[in-house]
Every structure is written in structure tokens, then in C-alpha cells.
Write a protein that holds these residues in place. Sequence first.
Motif, PDB file in Angstrom:
ATOM      1  N   TRP A  34    -161.238  36.187  26.829  1.00  0.00           N
ATOM      2  CA  TRP A  34    -159.934  35.856  27.924  1.00  0.00           C
ATOM      3  C   TRP A  34    -158.780  34.460  26.949  1.00  0.00           C
ATOM      4  O   TRP A  34    -159.557  34.085  26.365  1.00  0.00           O
ATOM      5  N   ALA A  35    -157.879  34.782  27.792  1.00  0.00           N
ATOM      6  CA  ALA A  35    -157.153  33.223  26.744  1.00  0.00           C
ATOM      7  C   ALA A  35    -156.480  33.195  27.751  1.00  0.00           C
ATOM      8  O   ALA A  35    -155.732  33.875  28.745  1.00  0.00           O
ATOM      9  N   SER A  36    -156.475  31.550  28.232  1.00  0.00           N
ATOM     10  CA  SER A  36    -155.994  30.833  29.404  1.00  0.00           C
ATOM     11  C   SER A  36    -155.182  30.276  29.006  1.00  0.00           C
ATOM     12  O   SER A  36    -155.559  28.887  28.432  1.00  0.00           O
ATOM     13  N   GLY A  37    -154.075  30.214  29.849  1.00  0.00           N
ATOM     14  CA  GLY A  37    -153.118  28.342  29.672  1.00  0.00           C
ATOM     15  C   GLY A  37    -153.673  27.807  30.921  1.00  0.00           C
ATOM     16  O   GLY A  37    -153.765  28.231  31.941  1.00  0.00           O
ATOM     17  N   GLN A  38    -153.588  26.786  30.772  1.00  0.00           N
ATOM     18  CA  GLN A  38    -154.548  25.271  31.647  1.00  0.00           C
ATOM     19  C   GLN A  38    -153.816  24.978  31.788  1.00  0.00           C
ATOM     20  O   GLN A  38    -153.603  24.183  33.013  1.00  0.00           O
ATOM     21  N   LEU A  39    -152.332  25.410  31.878  1.00  0.00           N
ATOM     22  CA  LEU A  39    -150.874  23.984  33.136  1.00  0.00           C
ATOM     23  C   LEU A  39    -150.068  24.984  33.970  1.00  0.00           C
ATOM     24  O   LEU A  39    -149.435  26.157  33.645  1.00  0.00           O
ATOM     25  N   ASP A 337    -136.376  39.163  40.019  1.00  0.00           N
ATOM     26  CA  ASP A 337    -136.959  38.901  41.245  1.00  0.00           C
ATOM     27  C   ASP A 337    -138.592  38.160  41.172  1.00  0.00           C
ATOM     28  O   ASP A 337    -138.456  38.414  41.922  1.00  0.00           O
ATOM     29  N   GLY A 338    -138.863  37.929  39.524  1.00  0.00           N
ATOM     30  CA  GLY A 338    -139.698  37.116  40.088  1.00  0.00           C
ATOM     31  C   GLY A 338    -140.058  36.061  40.506  1.00  0.00           C
ATOM     32  O   GLY A 338    -138.666  35.250  41.212  1.00  0.00           O
ATOM     33  N   LYS A 339    -140.619  35.377  41.245  1.00  0.00           N
ATOM     34  CA  LYS A 339    -141.771  33.869  41.912  1.00  0.00           C
ATOM     35  C   LYS A 339    -142.723  33.127  41.010  1.00  0.00           C
ATOM     36  O   LYS A 339    -143.114  33.108  40.535  1.00  0.00           O
ATOM     37  N   THR A 340    -142.778  32.129  41.167  1.00  0.00           N
ATOM     38  CA  THR A 340    -143.306  30.848  40.370  1.00  0.00           C
ATOM     39  C   THR A 340    -144.489  30.185  41.556  1.00  0.00           C
ATOM     40  O   THR A 340    -144.006  29.210  42.289  1.00  0.00           O
ATOM     41  N   GLU A 341    -145.109  30.898  42.841  1.00  0.00           N
ATOM     42  CA  GLU A 341    -145.864  30.317  43.653  1.00  0.00           C
ATOM     43  C   GLU A 341    -146.915  30.079  43.664  1.00  0.00           C
ATOM     44  O   GLU A 341    -148.112  31.018  43.502  1.00  0.00           O
ATOM     45  N   PRO A 342    -147.425  28.944  43.102  1.00  0.00           N
ATOM     46  CA  PRO A 342    -149.077  29.208  42.477  1.00  0.00           C
ATOM     47  C   PRO A 342    -150.191  29.262  43.569  1.00  0.00           C
ATOM     48  O   PRO A 342    -149.751  28.728  44.429  1.00  0.00           O
ATOM     49  N   PHE A 343    -151.481  30.063  42.605  1.00  0.00           N
ATOM     50  CA  PHE A 343    -152.189  30.285  43.656  1.00  0.00           C
ATOM     51  C   PHE A 343    -153.735  30.718  42.623  1.00  0.00           C
ATOM     52  O   PHE A 343    -153.484  31.144  42.289  1.00  0.00           O
ATOM     53  N   TYR A 344    -153.746  28.503  42.889  1.00  0.00           N
ATOM     54  CA  TYR A 344    -155.018  28.787  41.847  1.00  0.00           C
ATOM     55  C   TYR A 344    -156.765  29.532  42.875  1.00  0.00           C
ATOM     56  O   TYR A 344    -156.652  29.032  43.798  1.00  0.00           O
ATOM     57  N   THR A 345    -157.127  30.086  41.751  1.00  0.00           N
ATOM     58  CA  THR A 345    -159.256  30.074  41.634  1.00  0.00           C
ATOM     59  C   THR A 345    -160.167  29.135  41.037  1.00  0.00           C
ATOM     60  O   THR A 345    -159.286  29.261  39.513  1.00  0.00           O
ATOM     61  N   ASN A 346    -160.591  28.721  41.538  1.00  0.00           N
ATOM     62  CA  ASN A 346    -161.361  28.127  40.514  1.00  0.00           C
ATOM     63  C   ASN A 346    -162.140  28.526  39.882  1.00  0.00           C
ATOM     64  O   ASN A 346    -162.595  29.419  39.469  1.00  0.00           O
ATOM     65  N   LEU A 347    -162.686  27.938  38.807  1.00  0.00           N
ATOM     66  CA  LEU A 347    -163.632  28.381  37.368  1.00  0.00           C
ATOM     67  C   LEU A 347    -165.427  28.891  37.905  1.00  0.00           C
ATOM     68  O   LEU A 347    -165.357  28.086  39.192  1.00  0.00           O
ATOM     69  N   ASN A 348    -165.822  29.117  38.022  1.00  0.00           N
ATOM     70  CA  ASN A 348    -167.356  29.849  38.003  1.00  0.00           C
ATOM     71  C   ASN A 348    -168.597  28.287  37.234  1.00  0.00           C
ATOM     72  O   ASN A 348    -167.600  26.779  37.116  1.00  0.00           O
ATOM     73  N   LYS A 349    -169.534  27.593  38.384  1.00  0.00           N
ATOM     74  CA  LYS A 349    -169.778  26.945  38.796  1.00  0.00           C
ATOM     75  C   LYS A 349    -170.792  26.216  37.599  1.00  0.00           C
ATOM     76  O   LYS A 349    -170.506  25.114  37.460  1.00  0.00           O
ATOM     77  N   ASP A 350    -170.563  27.153  36.337  1.00  0.00           N
ATOM     78  CA  ASP A 350    -170.838  26.668  34.869  1.00  0.00           C
ATOM     79  C   ASP A 350    -169.612  26.554  33.678  1.00  0.00           C
ATOM     80  O   ASP A 350    -169.591  26.004  32.909  1.00  0.00           O
ATOM     81  N   GLU A 356    -163.300  37.915  35.837  1.00  0.00           N
ATOM     82  CA  GLU A 356    -162.617  39.475  36.569  1.00  0.00           C
ATOM     83  C   GLU A 356    -162.292  39.081  37.068  1.00  0.00           C
ATOM     84  O   GLU A 356    -161.525  40.000  38.600  1.00  0.00           O
ATOM     85  N   GLY A 357    -161.556  38.201  37.480  1.00  0.00           N
ATOM     86  CA  GLY A 357    -160.376  37.609  39.044  1.00  0.00           C
ATOM     87  C   GLY A 357    -158.974  37.283  37.927  1.00  0.00           C
ATOM     88  O   GLY A 357    -158.293  36.945  36.784  1.00  0.00           O
ATOM     89  N   LYS A 358    -157.869  35.841  38.959  1.00  0.00           N
ATOM     90  CA  LYS A 358    -157.246  35.572  38.017  1.00  0.00           C
ATOM     91  C   LYS A 358    -157.516  34.177  37.256  1.00  0.00           C
ATOM     92  O   LYS A 358    -159.255  33.259  37.695  1.00  0.00           O
ATOM     93  N   TYR A 359    -157.624  33.659  36.166  1.00  0.00           N
ATOM     94  CA  TYR A 359    -157.912  32.904  34.970  1.00  0.00           C
ATOM     95  C   TYR A 359    -156.978  32.264  34.327  1.00  0.00           C
ATOM     96  O   TYR A 359    -157.539  31.264  33.319  1.00  0.00           O
ATOM     97  N   SER A 360    -155.321  32.676  34.324  1.00  0.00           N
ATOM     98  CA  SER A 360    -154.176  31.895  33.307  1.00  0.00           C
ATOM     99  C   SER A 360    -153.600  31.424  34.611  1.00  0.00           C
ATOM    100  O   SER A 360    -153.350  32.771  35.055  1.00  0.00           O
ATOM    101  N   TRP A 361    -152.531  30.430  33.955  1.00  0.00           N
ATOM    102  CA  TRP A 361    -151.473  30.194  34.267  1.00  0.00           C
ATOM    103  C   TRP A 361    -150.113  30.744  33.578  1.00  0.00           C
ATOM    104  O   TRP A 361    -148.864  30.532  34.025  1.00  0.00           O
ATOM    105  N   VAL A 362    -150.548  31.474  32.851  1.00  0.00           N
ATOM    106  CA  VAL A 362    -149.191  32.121  32.252  1.00  0.00           C
ATOM    107  C   VAL A 362    -149.238  34.103  32.679  1.00  0.00           C
ATOM    108  O   VAL A 362    -150.991  34.460  33.010  1.00  0.00           O
TER     109      VAL A 362
END
Length: 564
Positions: A34-39, A337-350, A356-362
Amino acid sequence: MATKKIVIDPITRIEGHLRIEVEIDENNTVKEAWASGQLFRGIETILKGRDPRDAGLIAQRICGVCTNVHYRASISAVEDAYGIALPPNAESIRNLVTLALFVQDHIVHYYHLHSLDYVDVVSAISAEPDRAAEVAQTYHNYPYRTSTGHMSAVKEKLTSFVNAGRLGLFANGYWGHNAYRFTPEQNLIHMNHYLEALRVQRDLSRAVAIFAGKTPHPQNLVVGGVTSVADMLNPQRLNDFMFIIKDARDFIERAYLPDIKMALEAYRDDIKAGTGRGSGNFMAVGGYQFGQEQQLFEGGTVFGHDFGSVEPFDEQYITEEASRSWYADDAPVAPYDGKTEPFYTNLNKDGTLKTEGKYSWVKAPRYKGKPMEVGPLARMIIGYLKESPVIKPYMEQFMKETALELMDFSTTLGRNAARAVEARVCCDYLFDFCSDLIENIKYYDEETWTKYDFAALPKAAQGRGIFEVPRGVLGHFIRIDDAKIANYQAVVPTTWNASPKDEGGVRGPYEESLVGITLADPSAPLEVLRVVHSFDPCLACAVHVINTKGRELSHYKIAAACVL
């Protein structure tokens, strides 16, 4: 089958913030990644409602490294929307700046961002300088600054760093890792050129600034042309530019290419094993015309390593989706037609990603619904396959000298080889682009700007600027309503390469290239860094965070690399 997850956060020696998670089996082979952009990138939102003529100065702030290419793509998108054609001199000056940036970026990438994945700094201090000078002769008849005296001085400098505990930026490497294969003498040669490259890349930045005014964040572009009139008409400025390019060419021929050949020889088993090979989907848009009808790069697409078929590139097939990205709208849409509306879901407790869901700002860009690798590898392969009179001779010569096959380039080290070949191509042909400019001036063509009346331009329009840039295909897309920016989207090279999985679970290029590699030591995942660094990541281009008033939103402290 027992699996274990490894988290590397942050990935260093890149631009921006990247987190990589890999899942390995009992044999330490990567089974999932999994590759995750962090900002979050909010530049598109900031641009809404502004004068289109101001877009370039703001959009170039997407990145502190790739400033010129974002500036150019943004300005070009506005010109495309309004149908404004450039004078030849303006096009030439833009090309000179961009291609000088190609050369500078490629040298910086290999030596200062990536080579230490293959070069053991500490091992270099046990090298014999006279033996190192002899080894350098086996890769070039006139190697770059590798006399015994010079090699002794470099060894002394490195030894003083190590003995004093002042390794600085070298301090946190995996020195002594058994995946390193260079001899001490080969390590010393590379570290010598690492230090020499610091001067070369600095001078190349000076070359960029000759026509761009300054770098980073140049200010020489305006809608309709350039402002570099005095520089263009000053023979000394032209001479200074060409002198720096000539010096860089010397470094590429006598240091960069020989060092790449050294790496290909030492790590040939990895190449033949296909280490770091992705899906084989490659995309290039071509461009950079010179002379009468020639162009530097060819456009096209290749799917699944099918080198017998190159399809034409068509921007209409580009979409972006956010089913696995932290944005509100999941469905694939065209960039306009793209949009840039953030919808952040938090990390797992660990602390791991919710993979299995959303995991990157990219976001996940796709071409005909498929992830595509972009960059020097794609350009060199497509240029070779399309019989480019520019690219193919260089590729054929390099393949003959190294005994590489075309498939061998689709690997971790192959990406580096393609980038080195491209650096040589760009450096050589920069003189042709200079000749075009000089030829125009000789015949009294001094135009650098196309005059237009903004008030008379259409109030509604849309356009794009799509270019090959050092890391791959860059596209800026603008829609204008009531003479203001109504929507803006940038689909950048690292968005293509660092893409997360899409709705169908298909991995992006980073992720696909990581699956299948085996780690010698899971606590020191050097092999993961090699694969990721081979793409020359620029996460700052893919993600950004600022509010519309320029205030800091949050302060983040990112933990060092850890193994879970």
C-alpha cells in the motif's frame, strides 16, 4: 500462511511525505503493498475564482522541486483554453529551461536520492584509492576525476566523517546490509561522483535561472510567451547556458553512465529476476519539437509489456477516481470535472492504514481504466518501439554496451538505466534547441509574446497543458466561467505512479512493483526503498495542505520507520 506487516513512514530521500506498508510471508516475500500520500493537496481549491492569468504563479507552488514544469503546464492550459499561440522564441526558451531541468533532476535523483540504496558509504573507507582508480578505467577510458590522488582525498574526507560520528545525512543508512554488492572501490567511485554531482546540479540550476530568472519558483512565464527578452538577446547569457550544458554532458558521459553500467553489472541477477517489475502498462505523451519536423519524445501507450503493439495516446481516456483515496467523490471522472473535497478516514487503532478502505491523499488516475507507469522508462521504451530517430540510437547503443534486453529496463535498476540514457539524450539535444533560438535571432525574429486583449477573450473556456516532465506525464486542466477559474485539476507524474488501488482493487505502479520482492532483513527493508526510489517520487506534487488564507491548519510529527 503467516504474514507480517512492515511500515516505513516516512520514506526519506524523496520530495514530500510518503508512507509505504507491505505485507510479507514467512519467506520475507512481499505479498501485498500500500502506498499512501500523507498530506492533502488543496491548490486546486485555492485557484477557484481567480483570474486565469494568475494560475501559473500559484500552481507552481504545488511543489518546491518541480516548480518550472507546473508553472509551464498551468500557463499552457490557459493558453490552450483561449487559443493563444506562442511565438517560436517563447517556445524555444521554455524548452531550454524545461530540458535543463530534466538533466539536473536526473543527476540529483540518481546520486543524491537513490544511489545510497546501492552504495555502502561506510564500506568506501576501506577502499584502496589506487585500485579504485584502476576500477574506474574499466567503465570509461577517461573516468571523471578518479585519479589516485583525488580518490585518496575523497576517502580521507569520508573517513573523517565516519570516525567523528558526523555522517550527517548518511547517518541512518542500512550500512553493512548484505544486499549491498559493490566492492569498497566501487563504493568509493560512486561516493566521489556523489560529491562531484553536488557542483554539477548546482550549475544546472544556474542554467535554468539564466532564462527563468530564478529557481525554484521562476517568474519568466506569462500567458502568451516569456519575459526573458534581454537574456535571449545577450550572447553572453546564451554562451553561459551552453557552457553549463557542455560541462553537464561531460559528467554524464564520464561519471553518470559509467556508474549506471557498474550498477547493472553488480546487480545483474536482480535485473534478470525482474526485481521491481510492474504491470507493464506504460504511457507517454511525447513532445518538444525542434528543427523543422523533429521532436524529442514520442507519444503512445503500451499494455502488459506487449512490446509488439504501441497504441496512440488520447487524453480523452484519462480519468481519476477516489474510491481508495481520502476524497468525497469516489467515481471515475475526467479531470475537467474532478473535485477536491477531502473526506478523511482515520487509521486503525494500531496505527496502520485501513487498507480495505480509503488510505491515501493521492487519487487514482487511470487510462482506459488501467493504471499506467510514466517517466523516463515509459519514454525510452515507447521511443524505442516507435523507431524514434532521437531515442532509438541511444537505446540501441546502451543495450549493446550492457547486454540488456528491452524487458530488462522494466525493473528497479532498469528505471535508473532508462533515466541515465534520457539524461544523455536531453543534454545532447539541448544544443539543437539552442540552435533554433539562435537561428531565429540571426534573422531578426525577436518576438517573445503574443499580444491579446483579455477583455475580448471568451468568458467561458476550458483547456489543458500536458507535457512530459522529468518524472513523467504532467497534466493541468482548467475550466473558466465568467472569466474566472471555475475548476482546476492537476494530474501529476507521481499521482500516476503512487496511485493507490482503484475500485476494482488493481494496484498502482509503486504497489505492483513491490509485490514479489524478497527482503533479506525485514528490520532493514532496503529492497523496498530501492523499488520506491527508482520512480523518483515527488509526493509534494501529488498532495499539499494550506488553507485559503495561507495559515497552517495542523502540525504533524511523523514517527521514524518501524516494523510491526
